[in-house]
Design a protein around this motif. Structure first.
Motif, PDB file in Angstrom:
ATOM      1  N   ILE A 101      18.456  -1.562   8.584  1.00  0.00           N
ATOM      2  CA  ILE A 101      19.287  -0.943   7.554  1.00  0.00           C
ATOM      3  C   ILE A 101      20.272  -2.008   7.081  1.00  0.00           C
ATOM      4  CG2 ILE A 101      20.915   0.890   6.978  1.00  0.00           C
ATOM      5  CD1 ILE A 101      18.140   1.944   7.772  1.00  0.00           C
ATOM      6  N   PHE A 102      20.192  -2.340   5.796  1.00  0.00           N
ATOM      7  CA  PHE A 102      21.047  -3.345   5.187  1.00  0.00           C
ATOM      8  C   PHE A 102      22.168  -2.631   4.436  1.00  0.00           C
ATOM      9  CE2 PHE A 102      16.857  -5.116   5.715  1.00  0.00           C
ATOM     10  CZ  PHE A 102      17.095  -6.388   6.211  1.00  0.00           C
TER      11      PHE A 102
ATOM     12  N   GLU B  55      19.313 -14.178  -9.343  1.00  0.00           N
ATOM     13  CA  GLU B  55      18.312 -13.178  -8.944  1.00  0.00           C
ATOM     14  C   GLU B  55      16.986 -13.870  -8.626  1.00  0.00           C
ATOM     15  OE1 GLU B  55      18.093  -9.499  -9.425  1.00  0.00           O
ATOM     16  OE2 GLU B  55      20.234  -9.249  -9.803  1.00  0.00           O
ATOM     17  N   GLU B  56      16.629 -14.879  -9.405  1.00  0.00           N
ATOM     18  CA  GLU B  56      15.386 -15.610  -9.188  1.00  0.00           C
ATOM     19  C   GLU B  56      15.409 -16.327  -7.833  1.00  0.00           C
ATOM     20  OE1 GLU B  56      17.256 -16.033 -12.118  1.00  0.00           O
ATOM     21  OE2 GLU B  56      16.036 -14.553 -13.175  1.00  0.00           O
ATOM     22  N   GLU B  57      16.534 -16.931  -7.505  1.00  0.00           N
ATOM     23  CA  GLU B  57      16.667 -17.609  -6.212  1.00  0.00           C
ATOM     24  C   GLU B  57      16.574 -16.605  -5.068  1.00  0.00           C
ATOM     25  OE1 GLU B  57      19.473 -21.428  -7.238  1.00  0.00           O
ATOM     26  OE2 GLU B  57      20.406 -19.431  -7.272  1.00  0.00           O
ATOM     27  N   ILE B  58      17.168 -15.457  -5.247  1.00  0.00           N
ATOM     28  CA  ILE B  58      17.115 -14.421  -4.213  1.00  0.00           C
ATOM     29  C   ILE B  58      15.675 -13.941  -4.046  1.00  0.00           C
ATOM     30  CG2 ILE B  58      17.792 -12.041  -3.674  1.00  0.00           C
ATOM     31  CD1 ILE B  58      20.550 -12.760  -4.948  1.00  0.00           C
ATOM     32  N   GLU B  59      14.969 -13.724  -5.125  1.00  0.00           N
ATOM     33  CA  GLU B  59      13.580 -13.262  -5.063  1.00  0.00           C
ATOM     34  C   GLU B  59      12.663 -14.278  -4.386  1.00  0.00           C
ATOM     35  OE1 GLU B  59      11.689 -10.458  -5.635  1.00  0.00           O
ATOM     36  OE2 GLU B  59      13.672  -9.552  -5.707  1.00  0.00           O
ATOM     37  N   ARG B  60      12.966 -15.557  -4.488  1.00  0.00           N
ATOM     38  CA  ARG B  60      12.128 -16.584  -3.853  1.00  0.00           C
ATOM     39  C   ARG B  60      12.308 -16.652  -2.343  1.00  0.00           C
ATOM     40  NH1 ARG B  60      13.250 -20.052  -8.594  1.00  0.00           N
ATOM     41  NH2 ARG B  60      15.075 -20.788  -7.463  1.00  0.00           N
ATOM     42  N   LEU B  61      13.356 -16.043  -1.839  1.00  0.00           N
ATOM     43  CA  LEU B  61      13.571 -16.041  -0.393  1.00  0.00           C
ATOM     44  C   LEU B  61      12.520 -15.211   0.307  1.00  0.00           C
ATOM     45  CD1 LEU B  61      17.426 -15.558  -0.324  1.00  0.00           C
ATOM     46  CD2 LEU B  61      16.173 -17.676   0.061  1.00  0.00           C
ATOM     47  N   ALA B  62      12.191 -15.587   1.510  1.00  0.00           N
ATOM     48  CA  ALA B  62      11.172 -14.840   2.271  1.00  0.00           C
ATOM     49  C   ALA B  62      11.711 -13.538   2.779  1.00  0.00           C
ATOM     50  CB  ALA B  62      10.698 -15.681   3.447  1.00  0.00           C
TER      51      ALA B  62
ATOM     52  N   ARG C 299      15.824  -7.029  -1.498  1.00  0.00           N
ATOM     53  CA  ARG C 299      14.730  -7.983  -1.243  1.00  0.00           C
ATOM     54  C   ARG C 299      14.387  -8.007   0.245  1.00  0.00           C
ATOM     55  NH1 ARG C 299      10.481  -9.975  -0.749  1.00  0.00           N
ATOM     56  NH2 ARG C 299      10.008 -12.178  -0.904  1.00  0.00           N
ATOM     57  N   ARG C 300      15.395  -8.074   1.097  1.00  0.00           N
ATOM     58  CA  ARG C 300      15.147  -8.099   2.541  1.00  0.00           C
ATOM     59  C   ARG C 300      14.578  -6.762   3.019  1.00  0.00           C
ATOM     60  NH1 ARG C 300      13.436 -11.382   4.705  1.00  0.00           N
ATOM     61  NH2 ARG C 300      14.246 -10.821   6.734  1.00  0.00           N
ATOM     62  N   ALA C 301      15.067  -5.664   2.473  1.00  0.00           N
ATOM     63  CA  ALA C 301      14.540  -4.353   2.862  1.00  0.00           C
ATOM     64  C   ALA C 301      13.064  -4.243   2.466  1.00  0.00           C
ATOM     65  CB  ALA C 301      15.357  -3.235   2.217  1.00  0.00           C
ATOM     66  N   ARG C 302      12.726  -4.683   1.277  1.00  0.00           N
ATOM     67  CA  ARG C 302      11.342  -4.643   0.822  1.00  0.00           C
ATOM     68  C   ARG C 302      10.457  -5.532   1.701  1.00  0.00           C
ATOM     69  NH1 ARG C 302      11.764  -6.548  -4.395  1.00  0.00           N
ATOM     70  NH2 ARG C 302      10.858  -8.545  -3.867  1.00  0.00           N
TER      71      ARG C 302
ATOM     72  N   ARG D 109      13.937  -1.393  -6.631  1.00  0.00           N
ATOM     73  CA  ARG D 109      13.815  -2.735  -6.062  1.00  0.00           C
ATOM     74  C   ARG D 109      13.209  -2.753  -4.657  1.00  0.00           C
ATOM     75  NH1 ARG D 109      17.908  -7.039  -7.424  1.00  0.00           N
ATOM     76  NH2 ARG D 109      18.482  -6.662  -9.574  1.00  0.00           N
ATOM     77  N   SER D 110      13.535  -1.762  -3.842  1.00  0.00           N
ATOM     78  CA  SER D 110      13.110  -1.805  -2.436  1.00  0.00           C
ATOM     79  C   SER D 110      11.965  -0.856  -2.114  1.00  0.00           C
ATOM     80  CB  SER D 110      14.292  -1.483  -1.518  1.00  0.00           C
ATOM     81  OG  SER D 110      14.614  -0.104  -1.584  1.00  0.00           O
ATOM     82  N   GLY D 111      11.761   0.141  -2.969  1.00  0.00           N
ATOM     83  CA  GLY D 111      10.717   1.118  -2.701  1.00  0.00           C
ATOM     84  C   GLY D 111      11.174   2.307  -1.871  1.00  0.00           C
ATOM     85  N   HIS D 112      12.478   2.347  -1.543  1.00  0.00           N
ATOM     86  CA  HIS D 112      13.014   3.455  -0.742  1.00  0.00           C
ATOM     87  C   HIS D 112      14.363   3.881  -1.297  1.00  0.00           C
ATOM     88  CE1 HIS D 112      10.063   2.956   2.454  1.00  0.00           C
ATOM     89  NE2 HIS D 112      10.311   1.658   2.443  1.00  0.00           N
ATOM     90  N   LEU D 113      14.651   5.172  -1.199  1.00  0.00           N
ATOM     91  CA  LEU D 113      15.975   5.648  -1.555  1.00  0.00           C
ATOM     92  C   LEU D 113      16.963   5.227  -0.473  1.00  0.00           C
ATOM     93  CD1 LEU D 113      15.200   9.243  -2.839  1.00  0.00           C
ATOM     94  CD2 LEU D 113      16.071   7.320  -4.191  1.00  0.00           C
ATOM     95  N   PRO D 114      18.159   4.808  -0.862  1.00  0.00           N
ATOM     96  CA  PRO D 114      19.161   4.420   0.137  1.00  0.00           C
ATOM     97  C   PRO D 114      19.922   5.629   0.649  1.00  0.00           C
ATOM     98  CG  PRO D 114      20.067   4.131  -2.035  1.00  0.00           C
ATOM     99  CD  PRO D 114      18.632   4.580  -2.224  1.00  0.00           C
TER     100      PRO D 114
END
Length: 169
Positions: free
Chosen positions: A20-21, A162-169, A40-43, A92-97
């Motif tokens: 949980i972030f 946002e692009e830099e964040i999306e490139r993170l694993a 991004r991390r949750a996804r 963005r994550s596929g889940h409701l927070p």
């Protein structure tokens, strides 16, 4: 004081099963970077996002009636903001927070929520780059808040796109 959305509560997830972030929703520009990173991390980890909006106490304490009206309007605005953010998190994550609205000082309410909810795994903040400094919560982490939390804190660097964040694993 807390308001939870119709989505599952953070507490409904057994600790250690889903990350949980937690993102503190405020009116700063950098909050968007923290939200993007948390989503991004949750996804990527099949985790979830929790949103906390803290309403600071009204300064109109000696005018009780007016203070109550202001408090009610502020709470409604906070809930509406979280509902808008929830739609973005879902996209963005596929889940409701899970959504939390609390009244008090931001550091105190953040500590209380993390203490009360063992499902919260990571606090995600973003550093500001304005002349005011990195932001009150990031500053508080450097001044001892981090040692009072039972969870790791991720600080997204100021100016990360946002692009830099999306490139993170």
């Amino acid at each position: 004081m807390e308001t939870s959305a119709s989505s599952p509560s953070v507490s409904d997830t057994p600790p250690g099963h889903t990350r949980i972030f937690l993102v503190v929703v405020d009116d700063t520009e950098e909050m968007r970077a923290a939200l993007a990173f948390a989503c991004r991390r949750a996804r990527a980890t099949d985790g979830r996002v929790a949103l906390l909006r803290v309403i600071e106490p009204s300064e109109l304490q000696h005018f009780a009636f007016i203070g109550k009206i202001v408090e009610h309007e502020t709470r409604e605005q906070a809930e509406q903001m979280l509902q808008r953010m929830a739609a973005e998190v879902n996209r963005r994550s596929g889940h409701l927070p899970s959504l939390h609205v609390r009244q008090g000082k931001p550091v105190d309410e953040l500590l209380a929520l993390v203490r009360e909810d063992p499902g919260i795994s990571v606090l995600v903040l973003a550093a500001g780059r304005g002349k005011e400094g990195p932001g009150p919560l990031v500053t508080a982490c450097g001044a001892g808040l981090g040692s009072r939390l039972r969870i790791p804190v991720t600080i997204v660097p100021a100016g990360m796109s946002e692009e830099e964040i999306e490139r993170l694993a």
